[in-house]
Motif scaffolding. Structure first.
Motif, mmCIF file in Angstrom:
data_model
loop_
_atom_site.group_PDB
_atom_site.id
_atom_site.type_symbol
_atom_site.label_atom_id
_atom_site.label_comp_id
_atom_site.label_asym_id
_atom_site.label_seq_id
_atom_site.Cartn_x
_atom_site.Cartn_y
_atom_site.Cartn_z
ATOM 1 N N MET A 11 0.846 -1.173 0.000
ATOM 2 C CA MET A 11 0.000 0.000 0.000
ATOM 3 C C MET A 11 0.899 1.247 0.000
ATOM 4 N N THR A 12 0.626 2.158 -0.894
ATOM 5 C CA THR A 12 1.378 3.402 -0.982
ATOM 6 C C THR A 12 1.015 4.297 0.191
ATOM 7 N N ASP A 13 2.016 5.001 0.724
ATOM 8 C CA ASP A 13 1.726 5.877 1.850
ATOM 9 C C ASP A 13 0.907 7.083 1.387
ATOM 10 N N LEU A 14 0.221 7.698 2.322
ATOM 11 C CA LEU A 14 -0.686 8.801 2.018
ATOM 12 C C LEU A 14 0.056 9.992 1.432
ATOM 13 N N LYS A 15 1.246 10.264 1.931
ATOM 14 C CA LYS A 15 2.029 11.397 1.433
ATOM 15 C C LYS A 15 2.339 11.236 -0.056
ATOM 16 N N SER A 16 2.789 10.064 -0.460
ATOM 17 C CA SER A 16 3.104 9.835 -1.878
ATOM 18 C C SER A 16 1.871 9.995 -2.746
ATOM 19 N N THR A 17 0.744 9.515 -2.240
ATOM 20 C CA THR A 17 -0.498 9.582 -3.001
ATOM 21 C C THR A 17 -0.990 11.018 -3.150
ATOM 22 N N LEU A 18 -0.979 11.774 -2.055
ATOM 23 C CA LEU A 18 -1.545 13.129 -2.082
ATOM 24 C C LEU A 18 -0.600 14.175 -2.665
ATOM 25 N N THR A 19 0.694 13.923 -2.601
ATOM 26 C CA THR A 19 1.642 14.924 -3.094
ATOM 27 C C THR A 19 2.249 14.543 -4.435
#
Length: 147
Positions: free
Chosen positions: A1-9
């Motif tokens: 699962m990709t971390d939230l930071k990588s996904t949102l930024t």
């Protein structure tokens, strides 16, 4: 699962910033009472210096807020017991709000607009309630871009 930071930024960062800024502006517009008046006044003063202050602030703080919310996102995704991330955030409001306020407090010393810094310190005690009231919407914005 990709971390939230990588996904949102990542590639959709501009859309995330735009939606988050719109969410914040709508949330601020709906505030009432003395605290609402103080926050609205601070936003108005900040906009005199820079019309895009909210979106610039969101853009600057997005990586740090994403890191703070990532453990909550991971728990939400792994457990699957809530109908949406907003519901998860509301169910875990104390720890989520603490995570959000930790980021805000760390950055409060770096506010370069004295009027905004003064308002932040004067309303800091009320922010828990304000954040708690908006966790559902925050979760919806995040999930729109991270799911």
């Amino acid at each position: 699962m990709t971390d939230l930071k990588s996904t949102l930024t990542g590639a959709n960062r501009d859309a995330v910033v735009s939606d988050m800024a719109a969410f914040i502006e709508s949330s601020v517009a709906g505030l009432s009472g003395f605290t609402g008046m103080a926050i609205k006044g601070a936003v108005k003063a900040a906009r005199k210096a820079d019309q895009n202050v909210i979106s610039k602030g969101v853009n600057r703080l997005l990586p740090e807020f994403s890191d703070a919310l990532d453990p909550h996102w991971r728990n939400y995704r792994e457990n699957g017991t809530h109908s949406g991330f907003g519901d998860y955030l509301e169910a875990h409001r104390a720890e989520v709000t603490d995570s959000i306020l930790a980021v805000a407090d760390r950055n409060a010393d770096n506010i370069d607009q004295p009027a905004v810094a003064k308002v932040y310190s004067s309303v800091r005690g009320k922010l828990t309630g304000i954040i708690n009231d908006h966790l559902g919407g925050l979760g919806a914005v995040i999930e729109k871009h991270a799911a």
